[in-house]
Design a protein around this motif. Structure first.
Motif, mmCIF file in Angstrom:
data_model
loop_
_atom_site.group_PDB
_atom_site.id
_atom_site.type_symbol
_atom_site.label_atom_id
_atom_site.label_comp_id
_atom_site.label_asym_id
_atom_site.label_seq_id
_atom_site.Cartn_x
_atom_site.Cartn_y
_atom_site.Cartn_z
ATOM 1 N N ARG A 4 -4.047 9.882 3.045
ATOM 2 C CA ARG A 4 -2.963 9.188 3.737
ATOM 3 C C ARG A 4 -3.408 7.802 4.171
ATOM 4 O O ARG A 4 -4.550 7.586 4.562
ATOM 5 C CB ARG A 4 -2.483 9.996 4.944
ATOM 6 C CG ARG A 4 -1.789 11.297 4.551
ATOM 7 C CD ARG A 4 -1.119 11.963 5.748
ATOM 8 N NE ARG A 4 -0.349 13.126 5.331
ATOM 9 C CZ ARG A 4 0.897 13.064 4.867
ATOM 10 N NH1 ARG A 4 1.493 11.879 4.754
ATOM 11 N NH2 ARG A 4 1.538 14.156 4.509
ATOM 12 N N LEU A 5 -2.447 6.862 4.104
ATOM 13 C CA LEU A 5 -2.733 5.476 4.449
ATOM 14 C C LEU A 5 -3.094 5.359 5.926
ATOM 15 O O LEU A 5 -2.420 5.907 6.796
ATOM 16 C CB LEU A 5 -1.513 4.610 4.138
ATOM 17 C CG LEU A 5 -1.648 3.114 4.438
ATOM 18 C CD1 LEU A 5 -2.690 2.480 3.522
ATOM 19 C CD2 LEU A 5 -0.298 2.411 4.276
ATOM 20 N N CYS A 23 0.838 -1.199 0.000
ATOM 21 C CA CYS A 23 0.000 0.000 0.000
ATOM 22 C C CYS A 23 0.875 1.252 0.000
ATOM 23 O O CYS A 23 1.841 1.347 0.758
ATOM 24 C CB CYS A 23 -0.915 0.026 1.217
ATOM 25 S SG CYS A 23 -2.156 -1.285 1.237
ATOM 26 N N GLN A 24 0.520 2.208 -0.828
ATOM 27 C CA GLN A 24 1.246 3.469 -0.845
ATOM 28 C C GLN A 24 0.899 4.298 0.386
ATOM 29 O O GLN A 24 -0.206 4.213 0.913
ATOM 30 C CB GLN A 24 0.895 4.257 -2.106
ATOM 31 C CG GLN A 24 1.192 3.533 -3.404
ATOM 32 C CD GLN A 24 0.782 4.345 -4.616
ATOM 33 O OE1 GLN A 24 0.867 5.569 -4.609
ATOM 34 N NE2 GLN A 24 0.344 3.670 -5.667
ATOM 35 N N ARG A 27 -13.218 8.715 4.278
ATOM 36 C CA ARG A 27 -12.339 7.557 4.165
ATOM 37 C C ARG A 27 -12.733 6.743 2.930
ATOM 38 O O ARG A 27 -13.901 6.698 2.550
ATOM 39 C CB ARG A 27 -12.424 6.670 5.410
ATOM 40 C CG ARG A 27 -12.002 7.370 6.679
ATOM 41 C CD ARG A 27 -12.390 6.577 7.919
ATOM 42 N NE ARG A 27 -11.649 5.335 8.060
ATOM 43 C CZ ARG A 27 -12.221 4.135 8.188
ATOM 44 N NH1 ARG A 27 -13.529 4.011 8.150
ATOM 45 N NH2 ARG A 27 -11.471 3.055 8.333
ATOM 46 N N PHE A 28 -11.745 6.107 2.323
ATOM 47 C CA PHE A 28 -12.017 5.225 1.192
ATOM 48 C C PHE A 28 -11.011 4.088 1.190
ATOM 49 O O PHE A 28 -9.962 4.157 1.856
ATOM 50 C CB PHE A 28 -11.985 5.993 -0.133
ATOM 51 C CG PHE A 28 -10.626 6.505 -0.539
ATOM 52 C CD1 PHE A 28 -9.787 5.762 -1.371
ATOM 53 C CD2 PHE A 28 -10.179 7.733 -0.083
ATOM 54 C CE1 PHE A 28 -8.545 6.230 -1.740
ATOM 55 C CE2 PHE A 28 -8.930 8.222 -0.448
ATOM 56 C CZ PHE A 28 -8.111 7.467 -1.277
ATOM 57 N N ALA A 29 -11.342 3.041 0.462
ATOM 58 C CA ALA A 29 -10.451 1.881 0.348
ATOM 59 C C ALA A 29 -10.150 1.613 -1.116
ATOM 60 O O ALA A 29 -10.992 1.824 -1.990
ATOM 61 C CB ALA A 29 -11.096 0.652 0.988
ATOM 62 N N VAL A 30 -8.928 1.165 -1.365
ATOM 63 C CA VAL A 30 -8.517 0.705 -2.694
ATOM 64 C C VAL A 30 -8.415 -0.816 -2.620
ATOM 65 O O VAL A 30 -7.663 -1.354 -1.804
ATOM 66 C CB VAL A 30 -7.175 1.323 -3.119
ATOM 67 C CG1 VAL A 30 -6.742 0.770 -4.474
ATOM 68 C CG2 VAL A 30 -7.270 2.837 -3.168
ATOM 69 N N LEU A 31 -9.190 -1.503 -3.466
ATOM 70 C CA LEU A 31 -9.201 -2.964 -3.480
ATOM 71 C C LEU A 31 -8.364 -3.420 -4.669
ATOM 72 O O LEU A 31 -8.715 -3.161 -5.822
ATOM 73 C CB LEU A 31 -10.632 -3.493 -3.610
ATOM 74 C CG LEU A 31 -11.688 -2.857 -2.691
ATOM 75 C CD1 LEU A 31 -13.021 -3.568 -2.854
ATOM 76 C CD2 LEU A 31 -11.229 -2.858 -1.252
ATOM 77 N N VAL A 65 -6.709 1.120 3.152
ATOM 78 C CA VAL A 65 -7.676 2.111 3.640
ATOM 79 C C VAL A 65 -6.966 3.460 3.807
ATOM 80 O O VAL A 65 -5.893 3.532 4.426
ATOM 81 C CB VAL A 65 -8.298 1.667 4.975
ATOM 82 C CG1 VAL A 65 -9.225 2.757 5.528
ATOM 83 C CG2 VAL A 65 -9.074 0.367 4.780
ATOM 84 N N PHE A 66 -7.575 4.503 3.251
ATOM 85 C CA PHE A 66 -6.995 5.845 3.287
ATOM 86 C C PHE A 66 -7.983 6.833 3.917
ATOM 87 O O PHE A 66 -9.206 6.651 3.840
ATOM 88 C CB PHE A 66 -6.644 6.324 1.875
ATOM 89 C CG PHE A 66 -5.583 5.509 1.196
ATOM 90 C CD1 PHE A 66 -4.243 5.855 1.308
ATOM 91 C CD2 PHE A 66 -5.922 4.395 0.435
ATOM 92 C CE1 PHE A 66 -3.254 5.115 0.684
ATOM 93 C CE2 PHE A 66 -4.945 3.645 -0.196
ATOM 94 C CZ PHE A 66 -3.611 4.003 -0.070
#
Length: 298
Positions: free
Chosen positions: A224-225, A176-177, A257-261, A209-210
């Protein structure tokens, strides 16, 4: 005046159709292929040698090959080739492939972008395979209707073959970045036909999750992570089923908040609050329930 009309009619005919030669009606194979996917890296689809569809060729099956990066649990991220097939109906596709290409004896204005054609072969009852060249317009680009006919077939996945490792298991788990652009802040919904999220479904999924900044003047805010995890097994299957069946949504509420799958390719974005929108790989939006979002954060 009448003679001028005749000349113009002839010119239009030359612009819209190619010369109907015996060679066009019965082209010879110029590239031997098999009724399976090459177990190598993805070919350069822009320069893959193809042939005109033989005049008497009868197709009973289409085999399509896709090259993707996939996460394989315990092995890391790999380049894989996915072989899938469709037994029909093939009438619409065959009609499109037998259309004549367009040529022009007059100057035409064309754009420069390349149109990539899927790697697909037609197979006849004897097992002979042909890698067909779709007909093209005056600019040398395939007819969109021909490409649509290929992609709308009801494919079933036959096999997924790893080709080469791209990233180790350790690197993928820590992948994760620290910062990530919040594309959902500025996304404009696209209209289109919804497709399955990933086919075949991934065996593992990285969830990053960011948290988005509360106040910013940036056009595309940088988040931000906050946390990361890997989903596998029953939990992953439950999530994938919920994502595939989520109803369409067009909500504009904000989120924090958001998530990258990330299955190793075609990552998708999910709002974890606000509208709880899912930005699918095909560009359409779906809306998730709090229970589905909980599968990503619990």
């Amino acid at each position: 005046m009448r003679s001028l009309r005749v000349v113009l009619a002839i010119l239009v005919a030359l612009v819209l159709t190619e010369r109907d030669s015996v060679e066009d009606r019965t082209p010879r194979p110029d590239h031997a292929v098999t009724a399976s996917c090459p177990k190598t890296f993805s070919p350069d689809l822009a320069f893959t040698p193809r042939q005109r569809l033989p005049f008497d060729f009868v197709a009973v099956k289409v085999i399509r090959c896709r090259w993707e990066a996939r996460y394989l649990p315990g092995k890391g991220r790999w380049t894989v080739v996915i072989q899938e097939h469709a037994d029909g109906p093939l009438d619409a596709l065959m009609t499109e492939l037998r259309r004549r290409s367009e040529h022009s004896i007059l100057p035409v204005t064309c754009t420069m972008e390349a149109i990539l054609v899927d790697y697909f072969v037609l197979v006849d009852p004897s097992g002979k395979a042909v890698l067909p060249a779709p007909p093209t317009g005056v600019c040398g680009k395939p007819f969109p209707s021909a490409l649509d006919a290929v992609r709308r077939l009801p494919y079933r996945v036959d096999e997924l073959t790893p080709i080469k490792k791209v990233e180790s298991e350790k690197a993928f788990r820590a992948g994760c970045q620290e910062q990530y652009p919040d594309v959902l802040k500025r996304y404009v919904r696209l209209d289109g036909v919804r497709t399955r999220m990933w086919n075949p479904p991934p065996e593992g999924l990285r969830v990053c999750v960011f948290r988005s900044p509360e106040k910013t003047s940036d056009i595309l805010p940088t988040a931000r992570l906050e946390s990361s995890r890997i989903l596998q097994g029953g939990g992953l299957r439950t999530l994938l089923s919920a994502l595939d069946t989520a109803p369409a949504g067009d909500c504009s509420s904000d989120h924090t908040r958001f998530a990258v799958l990330d299955p190793g390719f075609d990552a998708v974005h999910v709002q974890l609050d606000g509208c709880r929108s899912l930005l699918r790989p095909d560009g359409t939006l779906s809306r998730l329930t709090p229970e589905v979002v909980g599968l990503l954060t619990d």
